[in-house]
Motif scaffolding. Sequence first.
Motif, PDB file in Angstrom:
ATOM      1  N   SER A   1      -0.518  -2.384  11.379  1.00  0.00           N
ATOM      2  CA  SER A   1      -1.234  -1.237  10.802  1.00  0.00           C
ATOM      3  C   SER A   1      -1.017  -1.105   9.305  1.00  0.00           C
ATOM      4  N   ALA A   2       0.017  -1.710   8.789  1.00  0.00           N
ATOM      5  CA  ALA A   2       0.323  -1.646   7.359  1.00  0.00           C
ATOM      6  C   ALA A   2       1.050  -2.926   6.958  1.00  0.00           C
ATOM      7  N   VAL A   3       1.021  -3.214   5.665  1.00  0.00           N
ATOM      8  CA  VAL A   3       1.669  -4.423   5.188  1.00  0.00           C
ATOM      9  C   VAL A   3       2.352  -4.148   3.862  1.00  0.00           C
ATOM     10  N   GLU A   4       3.541  -4.668   3.717  1.00  0.00           N
ATOM     11  CA  GLU A   4       4.260  -4.639   2.449  1.00  0.00           C
ATOM     12  C   GLU A   4       4.219  -6.038   1.837  1.00  0.00           C
ATOM     13  N   ILE A   5       3.681  -6.128   0.635  1.00  0.00           N
ATOM     14  CA  ILE A   5       3.476  -7.425  -0.024  1.00  0.00           C
ATOM     15  C   ILE A   5       4.509  -7.572  -1.145  1.00  0.00           C
ATOM     16  N   PRO A   6       5.376  -8.576  -1.070  1.00  0.00           N
ATOM     17  CA  PRO A   6       6.460  -8.711  -2.053  1.00  0.00           C
ATOM     18  C   PRO A   6       5.961  -9.210  -3.402  1.00  0.00           C
ATOM     19  N   GLU A   7       6.814  -9.093  -4.394  1.00  0.00           N
ATOM     20  CA  GLU A   7       6.480  -9.535  -5.750  1.00  0.00           C
ATOM     21  C   GLU A   7       6.236 -11.033  -5.817  1.00  0.00           C
TER      22      GLU A   7
ATOM     23  N   GLY B   1       2.824  -2.664  13.966  1.00  0.00           N
ATOM     24  CA  GLY B   1       3.183  -1.615  13.029  1.00  0.00           C
ATOM     25  C   GLY B   1       3.119  -2.087  11.594  1.00  0.00           C
ATOM     26  N   LYS B   2       4.103  -1.632  10.798  1.00  0.00           N
ATOM     27  CA  LYS B   2       4.153  -2.058   9.402  1.00  0.00           C
ATOM     28  C   LYS B   2       4.820  -3.426   9.311  1.00  0.00           C
ATOM     29  N   VAL B   3       4.107  -4.382   8.746  1.00  0.00           N
ATOM     30  CA  VAL B   3       4.612  -5.747   8.604  1.00  0.00           C
ATOM     31  C   VAL B   3       5.148  -5.929   7.187  1.00  0.00           C
ATOM     32  N   THR B   4       6.400  -6.267   7.102  1.00  0.00           N
ATOM     33  CA  THR B   4       6.998  -6.546   5.794  1.00  0.00           C
ATOM     34  C   THR B   4       7.021  -8.052   5.576  1.00  0.00           C
TER      35      THR B   4
ATOM     36  N   LYS C   1      -6.178   2.928  -0.730  1.00  0.00           N
ATOM     37  CA  LYS C   1      -7.340   2.417  -1.439  1.00  0.00           C
ATOM     38  C   LYS C   1      -7.325   0.891  -1.509  1.00  0.00           C
ATOM     39  N   VAL C   2      -6.171   0.329  -1.796  1.00  0.00           N
ATOM     40  CA  VAL C   2      -6.107  -1.123  -1.920  1.00  0.00           C
ATOM     41  C   VAL C   2      -6.294  -1.790  -0.562  1.00  0.00           C
ATOM     42  N   ALA C   3      -5.923  -1.110   0.530  1.00  0.00           N
ATOM     43  CA  ALA C   3      -6.173  -1.665   1.866  1.00  0.00           C
ATOM     44  C   ALA C   3      -7.663  -1.799   2.117  1.00  0.00           C
ATOM     45  N   VAL C   4      -8.445  -0.808   1.637  1.00  0.00           N
ATOM     46  CA  VAL C   4      -9.903  -0.895   1.755  1.00  0.00           C
ATOM     47  C   VAL C   4     -10.437  -2.026   0.880  1.00  0.00           C
ATOM     48  N   MET C   5      -9.911  -2.157  -0.329  1.00  0.00           N
ATOM     49  CA  MET C   5     -10.349  -3.214  -1.238  1.00  0.00           C
ATOM     50  C   MET C   5     -10.079  -4.594  -0.654  1.00  0.00           C
ATOM     51  N   LEU C   6      -8.969  -4.724   0.076  1.00  0.00           N
ATOM     52  CA  LEU C   6      -8.634  -6.018   0.677  1.00  0.00           C
ATOM     53  C   LEU C   6      -9.633  -6.432   1.759  1.00  0.00           C
ATOM     54  N   LYS C   7     -10.424  -5.479   2.247  1.00  0.00           N
ATOM     55  CA  LYS C   7     -11.415  -5.788   3.274  1.00  0.00           C
ATOM     56  C   LYS C   7     -12.802  -6.057   2.684  1.00  0.00           C
TER      57      LYS C   7
ATOM     58  N   LYS D   1      -6.609  -4.469  11.226  1.00  0.00           N
ATOM     59  CA  LYS D   1      -6.488  -3.025  11.387  1.00  0.00           C
ATOM     60  C   LYS D   1      -5.598  -2.399  10.322  1.00  0.00           C
ATOM     61  N   ILE D   2      -5.326  -3.134   9.267  1.00  0.00           N
ATOM     62  CA  ILE D   2      -4.453  -2.648   8.207  1.00  0.00           C
ATOM     63  C   ILE D   2      -5.091  -1.439   7.508  1.00  0.00           C
ATOM     64  N   SER D   3      -4.340  -0.356   7.436  1.00  0.00           N
ATOM     65  CA  SER D   3      -4.839   0.842   6.747  1.00  0.00           C
ATOM     66  C   SER D   3      -4.048   1.137   5.477  1.00  0.00           C
ATOM     67  N   GLU D   4      -2.917   0.472   5.298  1.00  0.00           N
ATOM     68  CA  GLU D   4      -2.119   0.643   4.099  1.00  0.00           C
ATOM     69  C   GLU D   4      -1.592  -0.712   3.632  1.00  0.00           C
ATOM     70  N   ALA D   5      -1.625  -0.920   2.327  1.00  0.00           N
ATOM     71  CA  ALA D   5      -1.063  -2.137   1.736  1.00  0.00           C
ATOM     72  C   ALA D   5      -0.183  -1.726   0.567  1.00  0.00           C
ATOM     73  N   ILE D   6       1.091  -1.978   0.689  1.00  0.00           N
ATOM     74  CA  ILE D   6       2.053  -1.586  -0.341  1.00  0.00           C
ATOM     75  C   ILE D   6       2.448  -2.813  -1.143  1.00  0.00           C
ATOM     76  N   PHE D   7       2.054  -2.830  -2.419  1.00  0.00           N
ATOM     77  CA  PHE D   7       2.336  -3.957  -3.311  1.00  0.00           C
ATOM     78  C   PHE D   7       3.617  -3.697  -4.100  1.00  0.00           C
ATOM     79  N   ALA D   8       4.550  -4.608  -4.061  1.00  0.00           N
ATOM     80  CA  ALA D   8       5.766  -4.480  -4.868  1.00  0.00           C
ATOM     81  C   ALA D   8       5.463  -4.644  -6.349  1.00  0.00           C
ATOM     82  N   ASP D   9       4.419  -5.411  -6.677  1.00  0.00           N
ATOM     83  CA  ASP D   9       4.019  -5.624  -8.066  1.00  0.00           C
ATOM     84  C   ASP D   9       2.533  -5.309  -8.170  1.00  0.00           C
ATOM     85  N   VAL D  10       2.194  -4.256  -8.885  1.00  0.00           N
ATOM     86  CA  VAL D  10       0.796  -3.811  -8.953  1.00  0.00           C
ATOM     87  C   VAL D  10       0.090  -4.323 -10.199  1.00  0.00           C
ATOM     88  N   ASN D  11       0.784  -5.017 -11.082  1.00  0.00           N
ATOM     89  CA  ASN D  11       0.218  -5.443 -12.365  1.00  0.00           C
ATOM     90  C   ASN D  11      -0.269  -6.889 -12.332  1.00  0.00           C
ATOM     91  N   GLY D  12      -1.291  -7.137 -13.145  1.00  0.00           N
ATOM     92  CA  GLY D  12      -1.742  -8.510 -13.368  1.00  0.00           C
ATOM     93  C   GLY D  12      -2.653  -9.081 -12.308  1.00  0.00           C
TER      94      GLY D  12
END
Length: 606
Positions: free
Chosen positions: A518-524, A486-489, A575-581, A538-549
Amino acid sequence: MKKLFTAVLIIALIFSCAVYASCDYILDLIFGPSTPPEGEEPAHVHSLELKTLDNSVCSGRESAEYWKCSECGKCYSDEKGETELVGFDETSGHAFVTDKNEQGHQQVCSVCSEPNGERLPHQSDKWRYDRNVHYKSCDVCGYKYNRNEHEMQDSICNVCDYSVDYKTICNSRYGYEYLGTLDNGDNLQAFYDEIDLQVTAAHDDAQYVFVIVLSGADKYYTLPQLALNGITDDQAAEVISTYRNDNPLYYWLTNQVSYASVNGKVTSVSLHVNSLFADGSYRLDYNEKLYDAIRGYTDVLADETDAYHKALALHDALTDNVDYAYESDGETPIKEQWAHTVEGALLKNFAVCESYAKAYQLLLNVCNVPNIYVTGSSRGVGHAWNMVQLANEWYWYDVTWDDQPNMPGGVIYDYACKTDEQFLQDHTIGDGQTGLNYLYGLPQRATAEYDNANAYEIGERFTDNNLTFAVCGYNALSLIGVKASGKVTVPSAVTVNGRAYSVEQIGSDAFDGSILASAVEIPESVNIIFNESFVYAKISEAIFADVNGWSRYPLNGKEPVYEALLADDIANAEKVAVMLKETFRNESGGNNTYVWIKSRRVAAQE
């Protein structure tokens, strides 16, 4: 002013025969060989005559014959004049030497051990000290006695003058102690002590006036002359080299010395000073800047007790903050003195290997981690690096070669905490040299890799909550394996064996081929991502805690060319999940992956 002008003229005449040590800036400022003054007279040739002891009372002497030079008066046990009879008494046949121990000193025959008079107590009114102990050195025989640990109260020893200041905590004593193990060690150490008295007096005294020497159109500054009492000019150069190697704090000393001679015989030597720091107020202001920089490195380690982790933390801090110093061509190492002293690494953030190694030495000293500054060569050029003592064993460290800006994270650990077998394949120790190239003898190194049963070292791995991590830096982890669904934190921190680690990387295999996540949460805390990990995941979503820099560069073995990534794109989880591939086509037609980097440091050279 008249007195000052007269003094300058006198000093200029005294130093008219000054000769400078040569220097070699290949990759590093390793001190050049000493050259004695021109016009020195050839070595004395003895005129030996056979003599016979008339009333020999020395029971240990088999022969009553000896050879004496009619010109210099020295006596020898052989007709070639190779073995001098030190302290020889021509009446009794005894050869008296000084026997010294904690109880005192006494003249004793080196042949039959018969004493000449009573044992006398040591004499000294002055305490000497290092950061651990204080002692006295006998004014008569040089024996060090009354050696005890400091009795500290409010950072000052109740017995001696020792106080916790930068002149004591930044510098080493290994070379000094080694000199004491050599023949004539007392005199060598005495000369070292005299250098130290001059240098420490000048370092933080705004009113200190250096000797000004005029040589033609040139003007330079030196410390006062030091008489060569009981040592040769070559030995003096070796002590000077040892002093420099022991004392990285004194950035204002240059690599040059001057010799003065009388009738062709070297009688004194003077150490040169960088003219930029001859002004006392400027030097003191610069000292404070240096102390601030030192505190910036070491204060964060105030609660760190483990020597391995202190060494690792300082290794990582230097590789992160310092870049190698090149001339404008980007290839030639900088020759200016600042790049070869702690000034380069600690104040300018640019350095050559000597500066890296001296800065590492100084910081380890402040953190009370035993270490040794080492010179030699590597990859065919002059080089400098360090030895560090961990759990009573010595290991090699080369911070310069581990600082690799083209590598992800800018650091490797190929030259950290290594044994001879691992390290000396491309490093050659500069032992066996004399003069200003001199390097003291080194202790034996560990034969087995360092292992701390209570903590993880670089590269060691462990699993926590279905996530596998590897140590990738000081208190830093790389996520290298995921077995969750599932979603991996990804956690920002993990505590293991009582040590808190920051999760700073996602490695190349972390999500590789995972069919459960299926998804990943990436910490700051994460600042490096090897996107190879996501190419087949198979990651379809990537949630970034820090999107800058964020930026990325192709992992192709070349100098990184960074491509900035838009914060809006990073904020879009799908979109970023696709970019990560994403991959790119390399020159041979294959696929290569990217390294994602957040907020890469860019140093600014003054």
